[in-house]
Design an enzyme around this catalytic site. Structure first.
Site, PDB file in Angstrom:
ATOM      1  CG  ASP A 129      -2.057  -0.970   1.120  1.00  0.00           C
ATOM      2  OD1 ASP A 129      -2.196  -1.602   0.050  1.00  0.00           O
ATOM      3  OD2 ASP A 129      -2.818  -1.101   2.094  1.00  0.00           O
ATOM      4  NE  ARG A 177      -5.663  -2.058  -3.378  1.00  0.00           N
ATOM      5  CZ  ARG A 177      -5.053  -2.286  -2.226  1.00  0.00           C
ATOM      6  NH1 ARG A 177      -4.523  -1.280  -1.546  1.00  0.00           N
ATOM      7  NH2 ARG A 177      -4.915  -3.506  -1.756  1.00  0.00           N
ATOM      8  CB  THR A 219     -13.715   3.676  -7.291  1.00  0.00           C
ATOM      9  OG1 THR A 219     -14.537   4.835  -7.121  1.00  0.00           O
ATOM     10  CG2 THR A 219     -14.325   2.776  -8.357  1.00  0.00           C
ATOM     11  NE  ARG A 281      -4.688   6.596   6.347  1.00  0.00           N
ATOM     12  CZ  ARG A 281      -4.319   6.093   7.508  1.00  0.00           C
ATOM     13  NH1 ARG A 281      -4.050   6.900   8.521  1.00  0.00           N
ATOM     14  NH2 ARG A 281      -4.210   4.791   7.687  1.00  0.00           N
ATOM     15  NE  ARG A 282      -9.395   4.530   2.820  1.00  0.00           N
ATOM     16  CZ  ARG A 282      -8.147   4.517   3.304  1.00  0.00           C
ATOM     17  NH1 ARG A 282      -7.822   3.749   4.309  1.00  0.00           N
ATOM     18  NH2 ARG A 282      -7.211   5.253   2.742  1.00  0.00           N
TER      19      ARG A 282
END
Length: 322
Positions: A129, A177, A219, A281-282
């Site tokens: 990530d 990703r 998304t 953060r999301r």
């Protein structure tokens, strides 16, 4: 301003520690697949039963001691063993900072090497990530170094970075990703306007679908999902070349619907008690996400906690301005 608020909340260590203690009481189970490995494996099995694969994230924030990074490494190794033992359809997502990137580059590299090697022995994919701009290049460097020894490794391209187009071309032979980006970045590094980010996001997706290895389209935006559906049909891109990804607990009905339609679908499955920074953060990444989980997550206690935190954050900002 709302994005700044959520980013500020994600970086609040006091609230992070409070969330660890009271997370389940605050409704964290709606966005976290489990607080331990057995619970997480059960959640993965339930998703697998609907034809959904998973990528597992061992949650963790503020790692600045070697013993903390080593503990995180051992936990991830246990997850890999559990995935193999239970024969579930899942792979690993990990953050270099959790494994010591802020402590020592070579220490972090050694930790990741052990993880990637163990996963490779079981044919389990490992995704690195990406975090904020200060960790971007070191993370790419680690991936390049490990890919000399192992092929079960890929990473993330964040569409809000100006350099994203150059990066996706450089790393087109990796499984990638593609995301919009969840950190607050200065204008010297990243687009700030949502329209610019969305346009670059679609541009990157289309490029990798046509030229790259395997593409994970991450998304919750149904407009972008529908655009990708049309694009792959127009260009005869086989379904085994890409997947859609969403976060655990977000747009559950759409996740099931896409899987039923025959698309490869992967749910990003976070586990552990250290869920707070991840969740904030999301919300910063796409404030509309708040609407997707508000009924599932936000109890009276949660609202009170975040309300107090927001007030403290804004007061701090005003004080600094003075």
């Amino acid at each position: 301003m709302l994005k700044d608020l959520f980013i500020g909340l994600s970086q609040n260590q006091f609230l992070n520690n409070a969330a660890k203690r009271y997370g389940l009481k605050l409704g964290a189970q709606s966005v976290v697949a489990g607080t331990n490995i057995p619970e997480t494996i059960q959640s993965i099995k339930e998703l697998n039963a609907h034809g959904i694969s998973c990528t597992v994230d061992n949650l963790g924030e503020f790692v600045n001691q070697k013993d903390e990074a080593t503990a995180a490494k051992e936990q991830i190794l246990e997850v890999i063993e559990a995935i193999h033992q239970h024969e579930v359809d899942a792979h690993i997502s990990l953050k270099p900072t959790q494994l010591g990137l802020d402590i020592d580059y070579h220490f972090c590299l050694a930790n990741l090497r052990e993880i990637v090697e163990r996963a490779d022995g079981y044919s389990i994919f490992v995704n690195i990530d990406m975090e904020d701009h200060s960790h971007l290049q070191p993370s790419f460097d680690i991936m390049e170094e490990l890919s000399k020894e192992h092929s079960n490794i890929g990473t993330v391209i964040q569409a809000y970075f100006y350099r994203a187009e150059e990066d996706i071309q450089k790393y087109k032979d990796y499984r990638l990703r593609i995301v919009k980006g969840a950190y607050k970045e200065p204008t010297e590094y990243a687009y700030q306007d949502k329209k610019d980010i969305d346009a670059n996001f679609i541009k990157l997706i289309e490029y990798h679908l046509l030229n790259g290895k395997f593409t994970s389209v991450a998304t919750h935006d149904h407009h972008i999902i529908n655009h990708v559906k049309r694009f792959v049909k127009e260009h005869d891109i086989p379904f085994d070349q890409f997947e859609f990804q969403m976060l655990y607990g977000f747009r559950r009905e759409m996740q099931l619907e896409l899987a039923k339609e025959g698309y490869n679908f992967c749910t990003y499955v976070p586990f552990g008690s250290d869920w707070y920074g991840y969740f904030m953060r999301r919300l910063a990444e796409r404030p509309q996400n708040l609407n997707l989980v508000v009924k599932q997550v936000f109890t009276k206690k949660t609202n009170t906690m975040i309300g107090l935190a927001a007030g403290a954050f804004l007061l701090g900002r005003l004080t600094k301005r003075k």
